[in-house]
Design an enzyme around this catalytic site. Sequence first.
Site: not given
Ligand SMILES: NC(=O)c1ccc[n+]([C@@H]2O[C@H](COP(=O)([O-])OP(=O)(O)OC[C@H]3O[C@@H](n4cnc5c(N)ncnc54)[C@H](OP(=O)(O)O)[C@@H]3O)[C@@H](O)[C@H]2O)c1
Length: 319
Positions: A46, A202, A104, A184, A187
């Site tokens: 973003r 899941k 998911k 952290g 969600e």
């Molecule tokens: N975190 C975990 O442990 C974990 C584990 C398993 C699965 N997941 C899954 O993995 C996915 C990502 O999780 P995360 O924890 O990495 O989330 P996150 O830290 O919130 O990262 C989301 C990313 O997407 C970008 N973004 C948001 N809206 C956007 C848009 N409209 N266009 C382009 N980019 C955009 C954000 O940009 P900015 O950085 O500029 O804000 C950020 O870089 C989710 O589906 C989550 O359920 C996460």
Amino acid sequence: MTRPLGVALLGLGTVGSAVARAMGDREKRLAATAGRALRLVGACARDPGKPRDAGGVPVTADPFTLLDDPEVDVVVEVIGGMEPARDLQLAAFERGKHVVTANKELVAREWRQLHEAARLAKRELRFEAAVGAAIPVVAAARALGAVRPRVLSGLLNGTTTYICSRMEEGAAFDAALAEAQAKGYAEADPSADVDGWDPAYKLSILVSLLEGRWFPPDGVRRSSLRSLTLEQVAEAAARGSAVRYLAVADFGERATKARVGIEEVRASSLEGQATGPTNVVRLETDLAGTLTFVGPGAGGNATAAAILGDVIAIAQRGA
Ligand SMILES: NC(=O)c1ccc[n+]([C@@H]2O[C@H](COP(=O)([O-])OP(=O)(O)OC[C@H]3O[C@@H](n4cnc5c(N)ncnc54)[C@H](OP(=O)(O)O)[C@@H]3O)[C@@H](O)[C@H]2O)c1
């Protein structure tokens, strides 16, 4: 010489940054296991100006510069949520790219549409990271097509396991949730964890793979963890049990029943001993007996391991 397999990251948050770092710090290992070099072409976020620990990957705010780039073979969607993730995955297939995702919610809700788009494009849709992060439960569910599943039960959400274990130590529900957010684990919207949507997505994915047809997440009966009291936790402990937020699928003769909610487990069991992001999946089957999977079910690095495993699988198939 085969050209490197081009990878684009849509999302550069916790998971996307971990994928970028891993692609930077283990190039040789990835090339050896994939059978060809992998190249991170670019990433989309973003706010491209935000400081991040993601190596020197070029960052854009426009996902279509990556989707339209002929050097990109695999699109890794780690934005999360329904939109724009859904439209971007469909746009990737339309452009002949493979899609790897940790999302998911989207996979569980749009199972049919995404699989159909992948089939029409003759490209792969892979989502090992969407369930249990580094634990290869999606691969296992795919590999068990010959067995009849009887019961699947497990801890599929780290936040709720953390809350239950902190309440065993006397913390109140709200305080334990705030701690999980600070660590952290939680969600962005805590309702996804404590009202059961995250484990329901899941469970929907695992049941769909085991049954060979879509089991919608709305078909998972959910009861919230919010009703859990310290008295309930103490009463369970007095019986040698622990309270955990379990996801259960019962594959009956006629219809599969799936639920997410508060259950008692033996305090000495893997589930009872789990205190944080550790996930446990137990699967009782007819031919293969009971299989148990345990490991880190969340976290940037563990999730990146699963995503890169999917990218490697695509490279090995000669994408
Ligand atoms: N975190 C975990 O442990 C974990 C584990 C398993 C699965 N997941 C899954 O993995 C996915 C990502 O999780 P995360 O924890 O990495 O989330 P996150 O830290 O919130 O990262 C989301 C990313 O997407 C970008 N973004 C948001 N809206 C956007 C848009 N409209 N266009 C382009 N980019 C955009 C954000 O940009 P900015 O950085 O500029 O804000 C950020 O870089 C989710 O589906 C989550 O359920 C996460």
